[in-house]
Write a protein that holds these residues in place. Sequence first.
Motif, mmCIF file in Angstrom:
data_model
loop_
_atom_site.group_PDB
_atom_site.id
_atom_site.type_symbol
_atom_site.label_atom_id
_atom_site.label_comp_id
_atom_site.label_asym_id
_atom_site.label_seq_id
_atom_site.Cartn_x
_atom_site.Cartn_y
_atom_site.Cartn_z
ATOM 1 N N TYR A 49 -4.512 -6.213 -7.636
ATOM 2 C CA TYR A 49 -3.971 -7.249 -6.547
ATOM 3 C C TYR A 49 -5.205 -8.217 -6.440
ATOM 4 C CZ TYR A 49 -0.278 -4.006 -5.656
ATOM 5 O OH TYR A 49 0.660 -2.980 -5.944
ATOM 6 N N ASP A 50 -4.512 -9.546 -6.318
ATOM 7 C CA ASP A 50 -5.300 -10.674 -5.958
ATOM 8 C C ASP A 50 -6.191 -10.547 -4.570
ATOM 9 O OD1 ASP A 50 -4.713 -11.722 -8.369
ATOM 10 O OD2 ASP A 50 -3.089 -12.728 -7.606
ATOM 11 N N SER A 51 -5.642 -9.819 -3.533
ATOM 12 C CA SER A 51 -6.104 -9.800 -2.134
ATOM 13 C C SER A 51 -5.537 -8.668 -1.569
ATOM 14 C CB SER A 51 -5.634 -11.195 -1.641
ATOM 15 O OG SER A 51 -4.195 -11.236 -1.405
ATOM 16 N N PRO A 52 -6.263 -8.358 -0.363
ATOM 17 C CA PRO A 52 -5.698 -7.365 0.439
ATOM 18 C C PRO A 52 -4.342 -7.554 0.881
ATOM 19 C CG PRO A 52 -8.163 -7.560 0.910
ATOM 20 C CD PRO A 52 -7.650 -8.874 0.000
ATOM 21 N N ALA A 53 -4.020 -8.974 1.350
ATOM 22 C CA ALA A 53 -2.902 -9.182 1.817
ATOM 23 C C ALA A 53 -1.690 -8.913 0.797
ATOM 24 C CB ALA A 53 -2.859 -10.805 2.136
ATOM 25 N N GLU A 54 -1.855 -9.307 -0.365
ATOM 26 C CA GLU A 54 -0.839 -9.065 -1.582
ATOM 27 C C GLU A 54 -0.672 -7.630 -1.585
ATOM 28 O OE1 GLU A 54 0.002 -10.236 -6.101
ATOM 29 O OE2 GLU A 54 -1.939 -10.005 -5.587
ATOM 30 N N LEU A 55 -1.894 -6.780 -1.726
ATOM 31 C CA LEU A 55 -1.715 -5.436 -1.511
ATOM 32 C C LEU A 55 -0.818 -4.740 -0.849
ATOM 33 C CD1 LEU A 55 -2.736 -2.383 -2.693
ATOM 34 C CD2 LEU A 55 -4.321 -2.628 -1.024
ATOM 35 N N GLN A 56 -0.834 -5.118 0.605
ATOM 36 C CA GLN A 56 -0.120 -4.599 1.771
ATOM 37 C C GLN A 56 1.096 -5.244 1.561
ATOM 38 O OE1 GLN A 56 -3.391 -5.755 4.959
ATOM 39 N NE2 GLN A 56 -1.834 -4.663 5.711
ATOM 40 N N ARG A 57 1.334 -6.351 1.078
ATOM 41 C CA ARG A 57 2.884 -6.929 1.117
ATOM 42 C C ARG A 57 3.545 -6.132 -0.254
ATOM 43 N NH1 ARG A 57 1.234 -11.484 0.518
ATOM 44 N NH2 ARG A 57 1.647 -11.967 -1.741
ATOM 45 N N ILE A 58 2.930 -6.119 -1.251
ATOM 46 C CA ILE A 58 3.653 -5.528 -2.336
ATOM 47 C C ILE A 58 3.431 -4.004 -2.538
ATOM 48 C CG2 ILE A 58 3.850 -5.503 -5.159
ATOM 49 C CD1 ILE A 58 3.019 -8.755 -4.707
ATOM 50 N N GLY A 59 2.215 -3.609 -2.357
ATOM 51 C CA GLY A 59 1.842 -2.200 -2.470
ATOM 52 C C GLY A 59 2.686 -1.590 -1.517
ATOM 53 N N SER A 60 2.967 -1.866 -0.308
ATOM 54 C CA SER A 60 3.672 -1.088 0.756
ATOM 55 C C SER A 60 5.145 -1.026 0.297
ATOM 56 C CB SER A 60 3.675 -2.017 2.071
ATOM 57 O OG SER A 60 2.454 -2.126 2.494
ATOM 58 N N VAL A 61 5.686 -1.636 -0.798
ATOM 59 C CA VAL A 61 7.053 -1.874 -1.183
ATOM 60 C C VAL A 61 6.886 -0.671 -2.545
ATOM 61 C CG1 VAL A 61 8.940 -2.996 -2.363
ATOM 62 C CG2 VAL A 61 7.780 -4.028 -0.032
ATOM 63 N N LEU A 62 6.031 -0.888 -3.370
ATOM 64 C CA LEU A 62 5.875 -0.328 -4.700
ATOM 65 C C LEU A 62 5.433 1.161 -4.161
ATOM 66 C CD1 LEU A 62 4.781 -2.927 -7.181
ATOM 67 C CD2 LEU A 62 7.108 -2.201 -6.786
ATOM 68 N N GLY A 63 4.365 1.329 -3.309
ATOM 69 C CA GLY A 63 3.640 2.430 -3.044
ATOM 70 C C GLY A 63 2.408 2.440 -4.157
ATOM 71 N N VAL A 64 1.108 2.795 -3.482
ATOM 72 C CA VAL A 64 -0.009 2.526 -4.302
ATOM 73 C C VAL A 64 -0.499 4.047 -4.970
ATOM 74 C CG1 VAL A 64 -0.790 0.861 -3.045
ATOM 75 C CG2 VAL A 64 -1.549 3.028 -2.267
ATOM 76 N N PHE A 65 0.269 5.000 -4.478
ATOM 77 C CA PHE A 65 -0.141 6.239 -5.110
ATOM 78 C C PHE A 65 0.725 6.545 -6.609
ATOM 79 C CE2 PHE A 65 -1.722 6.873 -1.186
ATOM 80 C CZ PHE A 65 -2.883 7.518 -1.114
ATOM 81 N N ALA A 66 0.129 7.274 -7.705
ATOM 82 C CA ALA A 66 1.027 7.242 -8.717
ATOM 83 C C ALA A 66 2.270 8.255 -8.584
ATOM 84 C CB ALA A 66 0.280 8.041 -9.788
ATOM 85 N N THR A 67 2.278 9.117 -7.878
ATOM 86 C CA THR A 67 3.650 9.789 -7.619
ATOM 87 C C THR A 67 3.381 10.299 -5.975
ATOM 88 O OG1 THR A 67 2.309 12.154 -7.623
ATOM 89 C CG2 THR A 67 3.416 10.899 -9.802
ATOM 90 N N ALA A 68 4.748 10.747 -5.564
ATOM 91 C CA ALA A 68 4.788 11.238 -3.985
ATOM 92 C C ALA A 68 3.941 12.386 -3.794
ATOM 93 C CB ALA A 68 6.254 11.370 -3.805
ATOM 94 N N GLU A 69 3.943 13.248 -5.092
ATOM 95 C CA GLU A 69 2.910 14.488 -4.739
ATOM 96 C C GLU A 69 1.531 14.082 -4.616
ATOM 97 O OE1 GLU A 69 5.104 13.968 -7.361
ATOM 98 O OE2 GLU A 69 6.751 15.291 -6.467
ATOM 99 N N GLU A 70 1.206 13.047 -5.377
ATOM 100 C CA GLU A 70 -0.367 12.700 -5.265
ATOM 101 C C GLU A 70 -0.534 12.334 -3.861
ATOM 102 O OE1 GLU A 70 -4.025 12.131 -7.544
ATOM 103 O OE2 GLU A 70 -2.536 13.504 -7.236
ATOM 104 N N GLN A 71 0.242 11.281 -3.400
ATOM 105 C CA GLN A 71 0.326 10.786 -2.004
ATOM 106 C C GLN A 71 -0.003 11.898 -1.043
ATOM 107 O OE1 GLN A 71 2.835 7.706 -0.666
ATOM 108 N NE2 GLN A 71 3.273 8.875 1.213
ATOM 109 N N SER A 72 0.868 12.831 -1.101
ATOM 110 C CA SER A 72 0.730 13.912 -0.150
ATOM 111 C C SER A 72 -0.362 14.892 -0.463
ATOM 112 C CB SER A 72 1.991 14.886 -0.364
ATOM 113 O OG SER A 72 3.085 14.406 -0.254
#
Length: 122
Positions: A49-72
């Motif tokens: 991501y180009d910035s923390p703001a972009e990470l929060q905006r897009i990453g919040s929708v796409l998810g930043v962990f590879a899988t739900a299991e990894e996130q958990s």
Amino acid sequence: ARRRVEDALREAESRLRSLTDGAPVGLCLFRGDGTPLASNAPFARMLGYDSPAELQRIGSVLGVFATAEEQSRVLGEQRMGYGSGAFFRHKDGERICLRVMAAHCPEQDTVALVTYHASKDE
């Protein structure tokens, strides 16, 4: 007096941002549900991501962990030791392995991560 307090607050926020963005590691604060709440620029760049703001905006929708299991796994442990590996989702969709340390902040229902050494998963 109010203006001096507001100016002091802005200056303190600026110093904190300089400190975190100048750190040689990625820093991110996650809500318990895996949504990134705040991050520094190095963490955002590690994930493409180009910035923390972009990470929060897009990453919040796409998810930043590879899988739900990894996130958990990452967010569910009370502490992850120095150098534990975790898989995240790069902005381009590829998996990326980061070394992480995690600490829970139960009073705020957040998890703080320190990350370093990014490598694409083959």
